[in-house]
Design an enzyme around this catalytic site. Sequence first.
Site, PDB file in Angstrom:
ATOM      1  CD  GLU A   1      82.535 -51.866  56.561  1.00 15.59           C
ATOM      2  OE1 GLU A   1      82.783 -52.319  55.436  1.00 15.59           O
ATOM      3  OE2 GLU A   1      81.400 -51.460  56.904  1.00 15.59           O
TER       4      GLU A   1
ATOM      5  CD  GLU B   1      71.822 -47.103  51.113  1.00 15.69           C
ATOM      6  OE1 GLU B   1      72.589 -46.777  52.044  1.00 15.69           O
ATOM      7  OE2 GLU B   1      70.973 -46.333  50.639  1.00 15.69           O
TER       8      GLU B   1
ATOM      9  CB  CYS C   1      76.797 -50.521  57.069  1.00 20.06           C
ATOM     10  SG  CYS C   1      75.067 -50.222  57.460  1.00 20.06           S
TER      11      CYS C   1
ATOM     12  CE  LYS D   1      74.242 -62.498  44.895  1.00 21.32           C
ATOM     13  NZ  LYS D   1      74.465 -63.327  46.101  1.00 21.32           N
TER      14      LYS D   1
HETATM   15  P1  NAD Z   1      79.742 -57.974  49.730  1.00 18.94           P
HETATM   16  O1  NAD Z   1      79.976 -56.724  48.975  1.00 18.94           O
HETATM   17  O2  NAD Z   1      80.811 -58.996  49.756  1.00 18.94           O
HETATM   18  O3  NAD Z   1      78.436 -58.736  49.182  1.00 18.94           O
HETATM   19  C1  NAD Z   1      77.192 -58.090  49.083  1.00 18.94           C
HETATM   20  C2  NAD Z   1      76.351 -58.778  48.027  1.00 18.94           C
HETATM   21  O4  NAD Z   1      76.958 -58.561  46.755  1.00 18.94           O
HETATM   22  C3  NAD Z   1      76.263 -60.296  48.206  1.00 18.94           C
HETATM   23  O5  NAD Z   1      74.963 -60.733  47.848  1.00 18.94           O
HETATM   24  C4  NAD Z   1      77.289 -60.809  47.206  1.00 18.94           C
HETATM   25  O6  NAD Z   1      77.031 -62.120  46.754  1.00 18.94           O
HETATM   26  C5  NAD Z   1      77.125 -59.788  46.087  1.00 18.94           C
HETATM   27  N1  NAD Z   1      78.293 -59.680  45.199  1.00 18.94           N
HETATM   28  C6  NAD Z   1      79.600 -59.887  45.488  1.00 18.94           C
HETATM   29  N2  NAD Z   1      80.358 -59.695  44.389  1.00 18.94           N
HETATM   30  C7  NAD Z   1      79.515 -59.348  43.389  1.00 18.94           C
HETATM   31  C8  NAD Z   1      79.693 -59.034  42.017  1.00 18.94           C
HETATM   32  N3  NAD Z   1      80.894 -59.028  41.441  1.00 18.94           N
HETATM   33  N4  NAD Z   1      78.599 -58.711  41.286  1.00 18.94           N
HETATM   34  C9  NAD Z   1      77.375 -58.688  41.848  1.00 18.94           C
HETATM   35  N5  NAD Z   1      77.135 -59.011  43.134  1.00 18.94           N
HETATM   36  C10 NAD Z   1      78.202 -59.335  43.900  1.00 18.94           C
HETATM   37  O7  NAD Z   1      79.359 -57.528  51.196  1.00 18.94           O
HETATM   38  P2  NAD Z   1      79.088 -58.437  52.468  1.00 18.94           P
HETATM   39  O8  NAD Z   1      80.375 -58.917  53.045  1.00 18.94           O
HETATM   40  O9  NAD Z   1      78.027 -59.421  52.168  1.00 18.94           O
HETATM   41  O10 NAD Z   1      78.446 -57.352  53.468  1.00 18.94           O
HETATM   42  C11 NAD Z   1      79.199 -56.517  54.275  1.00 18.94           C
HETATM   43  C12 NAD Z   1      79.344 -55.138  53.672  1.00 18.94           C
HETATM   44  O11 NAD Z   1      78.060 -54.556  53.410  1.00 18.94           O
HETATM   45  C13 NAD Z   1      80.032 -54.182  54.613  1.00 18.94           C
HETATM   46  O12 NAD Z   1      80.961 -53.404  53.910  1.00 18.94           O
HETATM   47  C14 NAD Z   1      78.901 -53.323  55.144  1.00 18.94           C
HETATM   48  O13 NAD Z   1      79.289 -52.056  55.603  1.00 18.94           O
HETATM   49  C15 NAD Z   1      78.017 -53.241  53.943  1.00 18.94           C
HETATM   50  N6  NAD Z   1      76.652 -52.871  54.337  1.00 18.94           N
HETATM   51  C16 NAD Z   1      76.186 -51.627  54.019  1.00 18.94           C
HETATM   52  C17 NAD Z   1      74.911 -51.238  54.443  1.00 18.94           C
HETATM   53  C18 NAD Z   1      74.365 -49.869  54.135  1.00 18.94           C
HETATM   54  O14 NAD Z   1      73.158 -49.704  54.230  1.00 18.94           O
HETATM   55  N7  NAD Z   1      75.189 -48.900  53.789  1.00 18.94           N
HETATM   56  C19 NAD Z   1      74.128 -52.136  55.158  1.00 18.94           C
HETATM   57  C20 NAD Z   1      74.643 -53.403  55.447  1.00 18.94           C
HETATM   58  C21 NAD Z   1      75.908 -53.771  55.032  1.00 18.94           C
END
Ligand code: NAD
Length: 479
Positions: free
Chosen positions: A382, A249, A283, A174
């Site tokens: 962040e 992650e 990230c 997804k």
């Molecule tokens: P997010 O947590 O809002 O969303 C990530 C994914 O989770 C999306 O596909 C979203 O639709 C899904 N999601 C949201 N709520 C959910 C739920 N209740 N149940 C299941 N899935 C759900 O994050 P974002 O804004 O898309 O991305 C930014 C974040 O990701 C930042 O905090 C960044 O640091 C982190 N990130 C981490 C890494 C790593 O490797 N550690 C890499 C890239 C981004």
Amino acid sequence: MAAVTKHFIAGEWREGAGGAMQNVNPSTGKLITEFPIGTAEEVDAAVRAARDAFDGGWRDATPSVRRKLLFKFAELLQANAADVGRIATEDMGMPWAFTTGETLYCAEFVEYFAGWADKINGETIPLSAANTLDYTLREPVGVVAAIVPWNSAVSLAVWKLAPALACGNTVVIKPSELAPLVALKLMDLLAEAGFPPGVVNCVLGDGPQTGAALIEHPGIDAIAFTGGTATGRRVAETVGRNLKRVSLELGGKSANVIFADADIDAAAVQAGVGCFINTGQQCIAGSRVLVEESVQDAFLEKLSAFATSWAVGDPMQPTTQMGPLINEGALDRVLRFVDEARDTAQVTMGGERLGGDLADGYFVAPTIVAGVRNDMRIAREEIFGPVLSVIPFRDEDEAVRIANDTPYGLAGGVWTNDLSRAHRVARRIEAGTVWVNSWLTLNPQAPFGGYKASGIGREGSREGLDVYLQTKNIYVQFH
Ligand code: NAD
């Protein structure tokens, strides 16, 4: 009216039956397309397709079949890098030169895991009991739910698809609702590579509806999640209730520590790149730059010169180094952080929305905030924008204390020409990756992941296989 984008389930493109969302090009604010919000029924269809494909032959595909298919996928990524890059750039704003480079890097990542496909083996274990043979098998877990964010849309999807498939699992991915189009292109390329129907499936949609239905589905065996720490906690709660394997992650607030004896020119450039690349939406953004007091002024001068030269603009132009933020909400949030910091620290550069030719997009200038204390909100949360906080320190102990004074532990950096100090500080920083005299290098051979609230599990390297495998012990008694 923009074209409606579809789910990819059991090798077919399927219309959604529920509501729809729109995605917008963040450089122009213009609509790209509409896509469906996957319903619980559509999630169920995708999970069933993945289960059928797993039971119906994929679990018994020989390792060399998996290896060859993955190599073919890597070849297709290389051949289509510019196109994949363009889709990613239009969808999420990272400059095209970088998204194309990212796709080529992903091809290498896939090749690395293709290499693992026929090298996943158990052990024979000598027991103290007589007339016995004991050995282990490393088996695929089954159906993997991969949930990914938007900020490096190509890598974050490929980092899960490649090891999951190499280990013999099937996948339902997804992508983020903020940049869903790259994942669809990847489905095309995986099908062209020859992966059988149902081995990979993609359900489009948001988090609360589609993502939540996927992680709750009883038919999945493991969840590979990348996203924010708050969402990661919700995923972990579900996993705790349903007892699934999981890798998380999550977010970061990484410290880049610059000592007075370092090559200050190189440190200033790399600290700038480490924070401003991808408009700070990384990230691993080095958003806290800790600088030894005695070189703070010289460092700031060089950092400002670098930031001034950092080319912000239309991400489709080959010379552009920084594109827009993902959307208006992100822009407002970033500017709020900077405005709040104006009362207690010095915003020496940036901190405003860019106008002129860029006024329709969500562009903000590279921003430097000096004189930051580690207890300020700007240093604790962040931001996910191009905002670099400079925090002064007096000595090594203070630098390490500040670097570790954060709930996160994704990455860290140390700049020094003192070999002993480099190793000493690298060991003391509580983070999954520490760079010495560099920032940002990522390789498929090296493990990547977080300490503390930055996550559980690793991607890349041999350790990156672990969440996708389970170990069976077989005990044989001779008679
Ligand atoms: P997010 O947590 O809002 O969303 C990530 C994914 O989770 C999306 O596909 C979203 O639709 C899904 N999601 C949201 N709520 C959910 C739920 N209740 N149940 C299941 N899935 C759900 O994050 P974002 O804004 O898309 O991305 C930014 C974040 O990701 C930042 O905090 C960044 O640091 C982190 N990130 C981490 C890494 C790593 O490797 N550690 C890499 C890239 C981004």
